[in-house]
Scaffold this motif. Structure first.
Motif, mmCIF file in Angstrom:
data_model
loop_
_atom_site.group_PDB
_atom_site.id
_atom_site.type_symbol
_atom_site.label_atom_id
_atom_site.label_comp_id
_atom_site.label_asym_id
_atom_site.label_seq_id
_atom_site.Cartn_x
_atom_site.Cartn_y
_atom_site.Cartn_z
ATOM 1 N N PHE B 178 0.837 -1.204 0.000
ATOM 2 C CA PHE B 178 0.000 0.000 0.000
ATOM 3 C C PHE B 178 0.872 1.253 0.000
ATOM 4 N N ILE B 179 1.955 1.201 0.770
ATOM 5 C CA ILE B 179 2.831 2.372 0.832
ATOM 6 C C ILE B 179 3.443 2.658 -0.538
ATOM 7 N N PHE B 180 3.829 1.588 -1.235
ATOM 8 C CA PHE B 180 4.520 1.755 -2.513
ATOM 9 C C PHE B 180 3.583 1.767 -3.712
ATOM 10 N N ALA B 181 2.267 1.746 -3.478
ATOM 11 C CA ALA B 181 1.338 1.852 -4.605
ATOM 12 C C ALA B 181 1.534 3.201 -5.275
ATOM 13 N N PHE B 182 1.096 3.315 -6.531
ATOM 14 C CA PHE B 182 1.314 4.564 -7.251
ATOM 15 C C PHE B 182 0.659 5.727 -6.519
ATOM 16 N N GLU B 183 -0.551 5.470 -5.994
ATOM 17 C CA GLU B 183 -1.265 6.509 -5.259
ATOM 18 C C GLU B 183 -0.954 6.408 -3.770
ATOM 19 N N GLY B 184 0.117 5.704 -3.431
ATOM 20 C CA GLY B 184 0.397 5.388 -2.034
ATOM 21 C C GLY B 184 1.161 6.484 -1.307
ATOM 22 N N ILE B 185 1.452 6.184 -0.036
ATOM 23 C CA ILE B 185 2.060 7.183 0.848
ATOM 24 C C ILE B 185 3.442 7.605 0.360
ATOM 25 N N ALA B 186 4.226 6.632 -0.095
ATOM 26 C CA ALA B 186 5.604 6.948 -0.483
ATOM 27 C C ALA B 186 5.636 8.042 -1.541
ATOM 28 N N ASN B 187 4.815 7.896 -2.567
ATOM 29 C CA ASN B 187 4.804 8.895 -3.625
ATOM 30 C C ASN B 187 4.200 10.220 -3.155
ATOM 31 N N LYS B 188 3.167 10.152 -2.338
ATOM 32 C CA LYS B 188 2.516 11.364 -1.817
ATOM 33 C C LYS B 188 3.493 12.152 -0.949
ATOM 34 N N LEU B 189 4.205 11.408 -0.091
ATOM 35 C CA LEU B 189 5.085 12.037 0.887
ATOM 36 C C LEU B 189 6.234 12.777 0.202
ATOM 37 N N PHE B 190 6.823 12.125 -0.780
ATOM 38 C CA PHE B 190 7.981 12.735 -1.431
ATOM 39 C C PHE B 190 7.601 13.456 -2.709
ATOM 40 N N ASN B 191 6.287 13.526 -2.956
ATOM 41 C CA ASN B 191 5.792 14.225 -4.128
ATOM 42 C C ASN B 191 6.450 13.715 -5.410
ATOM 43 N N THR B 192 6.585 12.396 -5.493
ATOM 44 C CA THR B 192 7.183 11.792 -6.680
ATOM 45 C C THR B 192 6.108 10.983 -7.402
ATOM 46 N N SER B 193 6.421 10.510 -8.586
ATOM 47 C CA SER B 193 5.509 9.579 -9.253
ATOM 48 C C SER B 193 6.310 8.384 -9.748
ATOM 49 N N ILE B 194 6.934 7.710 -8.798
ATOM 50 C CA ILE B 194 7.745 6.535 -9.128
ATOM 51 C C ILE B 194 6.840 5.303 -9.174
ATOM 52 N N LEU B 195 7.042 4.461 -10.173
ATOM 53 C CA LEU B 195 6.309 3.188 -10.223
ATOM 54 C C LEU B 195 7.087 2.188 -9.372
ATOM 55 N N TRP B 196 6.862 2.230 -8.070
ATOM 56 C CA TRP B 196 7.681 1.437 -7.160
ATOM 57 C C TRP B 196 7.669 -0.041 -7.502
ATOM 58 N N THR B 197 6.502 -0.582 -7.843
ATOM 59 C CA THR B 197 6.470 -2.014 -8.141
ATOM 60 C C THR B 197 6.470 -2.269 -9.643
ATOM 61 N N GLY B 198 6.664 -1.225 -10.430
ATOM 62 C CA GLY B 198 6.541 -1.396 -11.873
ATOM 63 C C GLY B 198 7.811 -1.182 -12.663
ATOM 64 N N SER B 199 8.951 -0.927 -11.995
ATOM 65 C CA SER B 199 10.200 -0.821 -12.746
ATOM 66 C C SER B 199 11.332 -1.400 -11.914
ATOM 67 N N GLU B 200 12.411 -1.771 -12.581
ATOM 68 C CA GLU B 200 13.362 -2.682 -11.958
ATOM 69 C C GLU B 200 13.981 -2.182 -10.647
ATOM 70 N N TRP B 201 14.689 -1.039 -10.678
ATOM 71 C CA TRP B 201 15.430 -0.660 -9.466
ATOM 72 C C TRP B 201 14.526 -0.214 -8.340
ATOM 73 N N PRO B 202 13.484 0.597 -8.638
ATOM 74 C CA PRO B 202 12.557 0.895 -7.534
ATOM 75 C C PRO B 202 11.978 -0.363 -6.919
ATOM 76 N N ALA B 203 11.651 -1.365 -7.737
ATOM 77 C CA ALA B 203 11.076 -2.602 -7.201
ATOM 78 C C ALA B 203 12.073 -3.291 -6.280
ATOM 79 N N LYS B 204 13.353 -3.323 -6.712
ATOM 80 C CA LYS B 204 14.364 -3.960 -5.867
ATOM 81 C C LYS B 204 14.518 -3.206 -4.556
ATOM 82 N N TRP B 205 14.537 -1.870 -4.645
ATOM 83 C CA TRP B 205 14.696 -1.092 -3.420
ATOM 84 C C TRP B 205 13.483 -1.226 -2.525
ATOM 85 N N ALA B 206 12.317 -1.347 -3.130
ATOM 86 C CA ALA B 206 11.109 -1.532 -2.325
ATOM 87 C C ALA B 206 11.240 -2.799 -1.484
#
Lengths: 426, 345
Positions: B178-206
């Protein structure tokens, strides 16, 4: 001398372990055909067990109570599994492998039918065990058949629906190209245009197969061999890849499963959404929904008319190891009567498998998506019917995912899909 | 091993009084030792049988299965037929990434098959292991040092630190999903639009972030236990001698905490090598986050015997890593205790 004495019990333990593993070796070696079992107990009558996943909307218990009241000597016991499809599958496999006589009638997801049939676990519903299938939707029968023989009774069905914003789209699109041309409306309103389920999971197989089938291609041919190196298949997958590349499918859709995509649509962030019928109730009743009054429904867009939805739903199969097959057959018939099917629809919002119920006015008043769903299911293509379904769906997911994200050319993705399926269907 | 077990019980009655070792042998003592040893081994037998049933049997069974072919489809009947012996084909499927070719023989496993993912899954597994264990060690050490101090509310901090570890991994994974969802807290908090579970390195870091969050407390706790073994006088003596804080950490804390630290690292490494639930729920194994365990589970649905070969390979890999740790890096899990008891005598 001393050593030998101490070793005796240890050796005994070792021998025990070895003999156990010898027993296990036979069991672990998976199934051979159940030819003898399919001919046995055809006239057996008596109590049986019905196995199904979690009965969330309480439809199975009232039905079984009704059956039991009418058949006091052939009572049905309900064995409820978890609500996770994978766990249900594994539970069935374990009981079939153990030749469990207590799993008489089992509910199988449409994509498992071929696997269970080829393993020799499901009773062929032919000759003496034949089922009257007149009036059932053909795609549901296709999904319950393997090599031309019916192996399970269609129980409930499901098909994809295109939801759209009535306030923004005057006439719903009939073809994919029409829909893409309407994406300018989304741009002017600053929302996403189209989404389905593109996260790498079973839903991607559903969406990718729909794209390929709707463009006139197919994943497997009639003999169950992969047929993906075709222009039609290429056009289908390219539709998705192109829409993702030019932003008509928003980039976050690559993380969407059913719920995420429903949420985005309900929040007013999408113009078009491909999803299952369950969305309807939630989108018109949930307080937070912004599309309550502007929710439109139509059939999935195809190449020149309605698209080919992937088929969902469950069938009821009879175990070849059952001792009371005559009773089991009666119960299968009971599950597919008009009355039962109506109860499934009204109580559990499960799409019926009988064609005429889709035109039943009382039912349509209750479930307004039925007419659209009828078109969807009539044009539906079962997901690849193959005993190697887990390998096939994996091949589709991995390669479609890369193709949609643009990491791999559509041609290469399809050819890898083709090769993957070829090497694993043996 | 069985012979060593014999004499041990004999010592006990002697330990109270006279030294038995130097006394001359009494009449019938040989017999007494022999019958006691026999007794001991009979008493141990249930435990050994239990171990054989729950450990030896599954391992042997898996190895036997790994040399069997999976059931194949008989084209004439359309039904599955017994696979028969497979030799080492199942292992070749993984290690050489060779799949059966439709025309006979083998071809390199095409992308989209599980067989094509063995080496990438191995690399991913080791990558996750090295990064998470390194981060967890550093952070865990830091947390342990804080927890070892005496300050107001220390027990509260200790309890709070343990919370992430007490949450079941599957729940943790859902939480971070939920935190790493596109509309999730992580993106809201840092005002980013990273596809945390949808691209390689963000997914690994997640996956790494979630794992470090969850298991650092475990590390901290084990290191804390090690820290508390160090007597306070040693530090006082060092202070009197004018050692700086850094010197005290490097010359006293590190060497003295090393045995506990190595055991903690060993446990975490073995744990991380079989990482499954976090990436499975968080990313479903997409974007190169498939670990060996995910590969085994996926293969089980496609064929038990090939999966047995992979789990045997995974077992050997983990065994080798554990062996290297114990043999060369001095992570003494078992001998440490015998050493300690020897010291007391």
């Amino acid at each position: 001398m001393k050593t030998r004495k101490y070793l005796l019990p240890v050796a005994a333990a070792g021998v025990l372990a070895l003999s156990l593993s010898a027993c296990g070796g036979g069991g672990g070696g998976s199934s051979s055909t159940g030819g003898g079992d399919a001919a046995a107990n055809l006239d057996g009558r008596g109590p049986i067990t019905y196995v199904q996943g979690k009965d969330n909307s309480n439809v199975v218990r009232p039905l079984i109570d009704k059956w039991n009241a009418a058949h006091p000597n052939e009572k049905v016991t309900f064995k409820e599994q978890t609500d996770q499809a994978d766990q249900q599958h594994d539970d069935l496999v374990q009981h079939f492998q153990a030749k469990d006589t207590n799993y008489d009638v089992v509910s199988v997801d449409v994509v498992w039918t071929a696997e269970f049939a080829a393993k020799g676990w499901l009773q062929p519903l032919k000759d003496k065990m034949a089922l009257d299938t007149a009036g059932m939707l053909k795609p549901t029968l296709d999904a319950a058949s393997y090599k031309g023989t019916l192996y399970a009774a269609p129980e409930s069905s499901d098909g994809g629906i295109l939801y759209y914003r009535k306030d923004l789209v005057p006439t719903p699109p009939k073809t994919w190209d029409e829909m893409m041309s309407m994406c300018s409306i989304a741009k002017t309103n600053n929302i996403g245009c189209y989404s389905g389920q593109f996260s790498k999971y079973e839903g991607l197989t559903v969406n990718a197969s729909e794209a390929i089938n709707s463009a006139g291609g197919s994943v497997l041919d009639k003999d169950g061999k992969p047929s993906l190196n075709t222009d039609a298949a290429k056009a289908g997958l390219a539709n998705l890849a192109k829409a993702y590349a030019d932003g008509n499918i928003p980039k976050e859709a690559i993380t969407y499963k059913e719920e995420e995509s429903r949420q985005a649509f309900q929040d007013g962030k999408l113009l078009f959404l491909r999803n299952w019928p369950y969305v309807y109730n939630l989108a018109v009743t949930e307080g937070s929904s912004k599309v309550k009054d502007v929710l439109g429904m139509t059939a999935l867009p195809g190449k020149s008319g309605p698209g080919a939805s992937s088929l969902g739903g469950h069938s009821a199969g009879m175990s070849v190891y059952s001792k009371n097959k005559a009773t089991a057959l009666d119960f299968l018939k009971f599950l597919t009567t008009e009355e039962t099917q109506k109860f499934f629809a009204t109580q559990g919002s499960l799409a019926p498998v009988l064609t005429k119920l889709y035109d039943d006015q009382a039912l349509v008043a209750k479930l307004p998506y039925l007419p659209v769903l009828k078109t969807s299911i009539e044009n539906a293509v079962p997901r690849p019917v193959t005993p190697f379904y887990p390998a096939v769906t994996k091949a589709i997911q991995d390669n479609a995912y890369s193709a949609i994200k643009g990491e791999k050319a559509v041609d290469a993705a399809l050819s890898d899909m083709q090769k993957s399926i070829e090497t694993q269907s043996k | 091993m069985a012979t060593e077990l014999g004499p041990t019980p004999v010592k006990k009655p002697a330990s109270g009084g006279t030294e038995l070792h130097h006394a001359p042998k009494g009449v019938g003592e040989d017999n007494a030792i022999a019958s006691q040893g026999k007794w001991a081994s009979w008493l141990l037998a249930p435990a050994i049988i239990a171990l054989a049933v729950v450990i030896v049997y599954p391992i042997i069974s898996a190895i036997v299965m790994s040399f069997q072919a999976d059931a194949g489809l008989d084209p004439a009947t359309g039904l599955f037929a017994e696979g028969g012996p497979a030799g080492i084909t199942n292992y070749v499927n993984w290690i050489a990434q060779q799949c059966a070719s439709p025309g006979g023989g083998t071809v390199a496993c095409p992308p989209g098959t599980l067989g094509s993912q063995f080496w990438s899954a191995t690399a991913t597994t080791f990558f996750f292991t090295i990064v998470t264990v390194a981060l967890e060690t550093v952070l865990g050490f830091w947390m342990a040092i804080i927890m070892a101090r005496t300050f107001k509310g220390r027990s509260l901090v200790r309890a709070a630190v343990l919370v992430p570890w007490a949450i079941p991994t599957a729940v943790t994974a859902k939480l971070w999903l939920f935190i790493f969802a596109f509309e999730g807290i992580a993106n809201k908090l840092f005002n980013t639009s990273i596809l945390w579970t949808g691209s390689e390195w963000p997914a690994k870091w997640a996956v790494i972030i979630a794992d470090v969050w969850k298991t650092t407390p475990f590390m901290a706790l084990l290191i804390l236990a090690g820290l508390q073994m160090i007597p306070a006088e040693v530090y006082e003596a060092a202070k009197v001698d004018g050692a700086t804080a850094w010197q005290r950490f490097r010359m006293i804390t590190l060497p003295l905490v090393k045995p506990a630290l190595m055991v903690a690292i060993l446990f975490r490494t073995l744990d991380a090598l079989r990482m499954f639930d976090l990436p499975y729920i968080l990313t479903g194994g997409s974007n190169n986050t498939t670990t060996l365990s995910i590969l085994v589970i996926s293969q089980i649905r496609q064929g038990f015997n090939v999966a047995a070969a992979l789990s045997t390979i995974t077992f050997i890999i983990i065994f080798l890593v554990a062996f290297i740790f114990v043999r060369f890096l001095g992570a003494n899990v078992v001998e440490q205790q015998t050493g300690a008891s020897k010291g007391k005598k």
